[in-house]
Write a protein that holds these residues in place. Structure first.
Motif, mmCIF file in Angstrom:
data_model
loop_
_atom_site.group_PDB
_atom_site.id
_atom_site.type_symbol
_atom_site.label_atom_id
_atom_site.label_comp_id
_atom_site.label_asym_id
_atom_site.label_seq_id
_atom_site.Cartn_x
_atom_site.Cartn_y
_atom_site.Cartn_z
ATOM 1 N N ALA A 1 -2.455 13.245 4.386
ATOM 2 C CA ALA A 1 -1.962 11.956 3.903
ATOM 3 C C ALA A 1 -0.961 11.300 4.854
ATOM 4 C CB ALA A 1 -1.349 12.106 2.513
ATOM 5 N N SER A 2 -0.005 12.046 5.371
ATOM 6 C CA SER A 2 1.002 11.442 6.253
ATOM 7 C C SER A 2 0.369 10.926 7.539
ATOM 8 C CB SER A 2 2.106 12.445 6.589
ATOM 9 O OG SER A 2 2.904 12.683 5.455
ATOM 10 N N ARG A 3 -0.550 11.684 8.097
ATOM 11 C CA ARG A 3 -1.231 11.252 9.317
ATOM 12 C C ARG A 3 -2.031 9.979 9.065
ATOM 13 N NH1 ARG A 3 -6.039 11.265 11.515
ATOM 14 N NH2 ARG A 3 -7.042 12.492 9.907
ATOM 15 N N LEU A 4 -2.746 9.929 7.940
ATOM 16 C CA LEU A 4 -3.563 8.753 7.645
ATOM 17 C C LEU A 4 -2.718 7.561 7.207
ATOM 18 C CD1 LEU A 4 -6.635 10.626 6.247
ATOM 19 C CD2 LEU A 4 -6.575 9.188 8.285
ATOM 20 N N ARG B 1 -1.576 12.430 -8.898
ATOM 21 C CA ARG B 1 -3.039 12.363 -8.828
ATOM 22 C C ARG B 1 -3.557 13.183 -7.649
ATOM 23 N NH1 ARG B 1 -5.456 6.630 -10.629
ATOM 24 N NH2 ARG B 1 -7.149 8.032 -11.157
ATOM 25 N N CYS B 2 -2.755 14.142 -7.206
ATOM 26 C CA CYS B 2 -3.096 14.913 -6.011
ATOM 27 C C CYS B 2 -4.434 15.642 -6.139
ATOM 28 C CB CYS B 2 -1.985 15.910 -5.688
ATOM 29 S SG CYS B 2 -0.408 15.116 -5.260
ATOM 30 N N GLU B 3 -4.778 16.087 -7.330
ATOM 31 C CA GLU B 3 -6.056 16.776 -7.526
ATOM 32 C C GLU B 3 -7.240 15.846 -7.283
ATOM 33 O OE1 GLU B 3 -3.038 19.306 -9.264
ATOM 34 O OE2 GLU B 3 -3.412 17.192 -9.559
ATOM 35 N N GLU B 4 -7.033 14.541 -7.370
ATOM 36 C CA GLU B 4 -8.078 13.555 -7.114
ATOM 37 C C GLU B 4 -7.996 13.009 -5.701
ATOM 38 O OE1 GLU B 4 -8.576 10.794 -10.735
ATOM 39 O OE2 GLU B 4 -6.454 11.420 -10.742
ATOM 40 N N GLY B 5 -7.007 13.436 -4.962
ATOM 41 C CA GLY B 5 -6.673 12.819 -3.696
ATOM 42 C C GLY B 5 -7.277 13.457 -2.482
ATOM 43 N N PRO B 6 -6.697 13.079 -1.359
ATOM 44 C CA PRO B 6 -5.457 12.327 -1.260
ATOM 45 C C PRO B 6 -5.623 10.934 -1.858
ATOM 46 C CG PRO B 6 -6.515 12.389 0.878
ATOM 47 C CD PRO B 6 -7.316 13.257 -0.033
ATOM 48 N N CYS B 7 -4.513 10.352 -2.285
ATOM 49 C CA CYS B 7 -4.624 9.064 -2.962
ATOM 50 C C CYS B 7 -3.636 8.042 -2.414
ATOM 51 C CB CYS B 7 -4.443 9.228 -4.469
ATOM 52 S SG CYS B 7 -2.815 9.760 -4.989
ATOM 53 N N LEU B 8 -4.010 6.795 -2.630
ATOM 54 C CA LEU B 8 -3.139 5.662 -2.331
ATOM 55 C C LEU B 8 -3.386 4.625 -3.404
ATOM 56 C CD1 LEU B 8 -4.745 2.953 -1.011
ATOM 57 C CD2 LEU B 8 -5.008 4.531 0.876
ATOM 58 N N VAL B 9 -2.436 3.725 -3.561
ATOM 59 C CA VAL B 9 -2.572 2.631 -4.518
ATOM 60 C C VAL B 9 -2.144 1.341 -3.833
ATOM 61 C CG1 VAL B 9 -0.284 3.025 -5.536
ATOM 62 C CG2 VAL B 9 -2.021 1.811 -6.866
ATOM 63 N N VAL C 1 0.854 -1.187 0.000
ATOM 64 C CA VAL C 1 0.000 0.000 0.000
ATOM 65 C C VAL C 1 0.889 1.236 0.000
ATOM 66 C CG1 VAL C 1 -1.872 1.201 1.190
ATOM 67 C CG2 VAL C 1 -1.689 -1.309 1.368
ATOM 68 N N PHE C 2 0.779 2.035 -1.062
ATOM 69 C CA PHE C 2 1.562 3.259 -1.191
ATOM 70 C C PHE C 2 0.658 4.478 -1.027
ATOM 71 C CE2 PHE C 2 4.105 0.204 -3.557
ATOM 72 C CZ PHE C 2 5.388 0.485 -3.109
ATOM 73 N N PHE C 3 1.001 5.329 -0.072
ATOM 74 C CA PHE C 3 0.296 6.593 0.150
ATOM 75 C C PHE C 3 1.109 7.719 -0.467
ATOM 76 C CE2 PHE C 3 -1.819 4.179 3.354
ATOM 77 C CZ PHE C 3 -2.962 4.873 3.729
ATOM 78 N N CYS C 4 0.484 8.516 -1.324
ATOM 79 C CA CYS C 4 1.129 9.737 -1.792
ATOM 80 C C CYS C 4 1.169 10.689 -0.606
ATOM 81 C CB CYS C 4 0.351 10.368 -2.943
ATOM 82 S SG CYS C 4 1.073 11.947 -3.478
ATOM 83 N N CYS C 5 2.373 11.078 -0.206
ATOM 84 C CA CYS C 5 2.557 12.010 0.913
ATOM 85 C C CYS C 5 3.315 13.245 0.441
ATOM 86 C CB CYS C 5 3.279 11.326 2.060
ATOM 87 S SG CYS C 5 2.300 10.040 2.856
ATOM 88 N N ASN C 6 3.096 13.601 -0.804
ATOM 89 C CA ASN C 6 3.791 14.740 -1.378
ATOM 90 C C ASN C 6 3.403 16.029 -0.665
ATOM 91 O OD1 ASN C 6 5.532 15.852 -3.394
ATOM 92 N ND2 ASN C 6 3.717 16.744 -4.327
ATOM 93 N N GLN C 7 4.398 16.910 -0.480
ATOM 94 C CA GLN C 7 4.149 18.226 0.103
ATOM 95 C C GLN C 7 4.712 19.281 -0.836
ATOM 96 O OE1 GLN C 7 2.518 19.032 3.253
ATOM 97 N NE2 GLN C 7 2.434 20.844 1.954
ATOM 98 N N ARG C 8 3.834 20.099 -1.394
ATOM 99 C CA ARG C 8 4.259 21.180 -2.285
ATOM 100 C C ARG C 8 4.350 22.480 -1.502
ATOM 101 N NH1 ARG C 8 0.643 18.485 -6.332
ATOM 102 N NH2 ARG C 8 2.060 17.659 -7.884
ATOM 103 N N GLU C 9 4.982 23.454 -2.135
ATOM 104 C CA GLU C 9 5.093 24.786 -1.535
ATOM 105 C C GLU C 9 3.700 25.406 -1.387
ATOM 106 O OE1 GLU C 9 7.873 26.410 -0.470
ATOM 107 O OE2 GLU C 9 8.938 24.536 -0.864
ATOM 108 N N PRO C 10 3.469 26.150 -0.310
ATOM 109 C CA PRO C 10 2.171 26.824 -0.120
ATOM 110 C C PRO C 10 1.843 27.744 -1.295
ATOM 111 C CG PRO C 10 3.512 26.975 1.878
ATOM 112 C CD PRO C 10 4.398 26.404 0.798
ATOM 113 N N GLY C 11 0.579 27.757 -1.666
ATOM 114 C CA GLY C 11 0.130 28.605 -2.760
ATOM 115 C C GLY C 11 0.253 27.983 -4.131
ATOM 116 N N GLY C 12 0.831 26.794 -4.208
ATOM 117 C CA GLY C 12 0.982 26.107 -5.496
ATOM 118 C C GLY C 12 -0.158 25.135 -5.719
ATOM 119 N N ARG C 13 0.121 24.125 -6.502
ATOM 120 C CA ARG C 13 -0.877 23.078 -6.762
ATOM 121 C C ARG C 13 -1.236 22.348 -5.473
ATOM 122 N NH1 ARG C 13 1.597 19.117 -10.800
ATOM 123 N NH2 ARG C 13 -0.264 17.951 -10.241
#
Length: 109
Positions: free
Chosen positions: A33-36, A65-73, A13-25
């Motif tokens: 995601a990281s907590r879950l 797929r962050c716009e559809e997320g949070p996501c996991l596969v 089970v892979f959780f996307c835990c990406n963190q972008r800069e504030p104000g971006g995508r």
């Protein structure tokens, strides 16, 4: 189902835990995601499902797929999910990981 000797884990089970800069995508970590992911790891261990030949929960970088997320596969089936709560994670673990039945309402296309 693929044999565990070929995949090392029955489910990975892979959780996307990406963190972008504030104000971006948008990013999955902004939605907890990281907590879950940590919650899922605890639940898998608590249920006695963790370990070689069984289930592994991991963090992944951006899976685009962050716009559809949070996501996991979940592999080896390559079933993608979105989730919002611990209850969603519990349902994914119970239905898909333990019983082999994907959770239709949380699946991503």
């Amino acid at each position: 189902m693929t044999s565990t000797s070929a995949t090392h884990y029955r489910h990975h089970v892979f959780f996307c835990c990406n963190q972008r800069e504030p104000g971006g995508r948008v990013c999955c970590n902004d939605a907890g995601a990281s907590r879950l992911r940590d919650y899922a790891k605890q639940q898998v261990k608590k249920l006695g499902l963790a370990g070689k030949g069984r289930v592994r929960v991991n963090q992944a970088g951006c899976m685009e797929r962050c716009e559809e997320g949070p996501c996991l596969v979940i592999y080896p089936e390559a079933v993608w999910y979105t989730y919002r709560s611990e209850a969603d994670i519990d349902e994914i673990i119970r239905s898909h990981v333990q019983n082999g039945e994907p959770v239709t309402r949380l699946r991503l296309p």
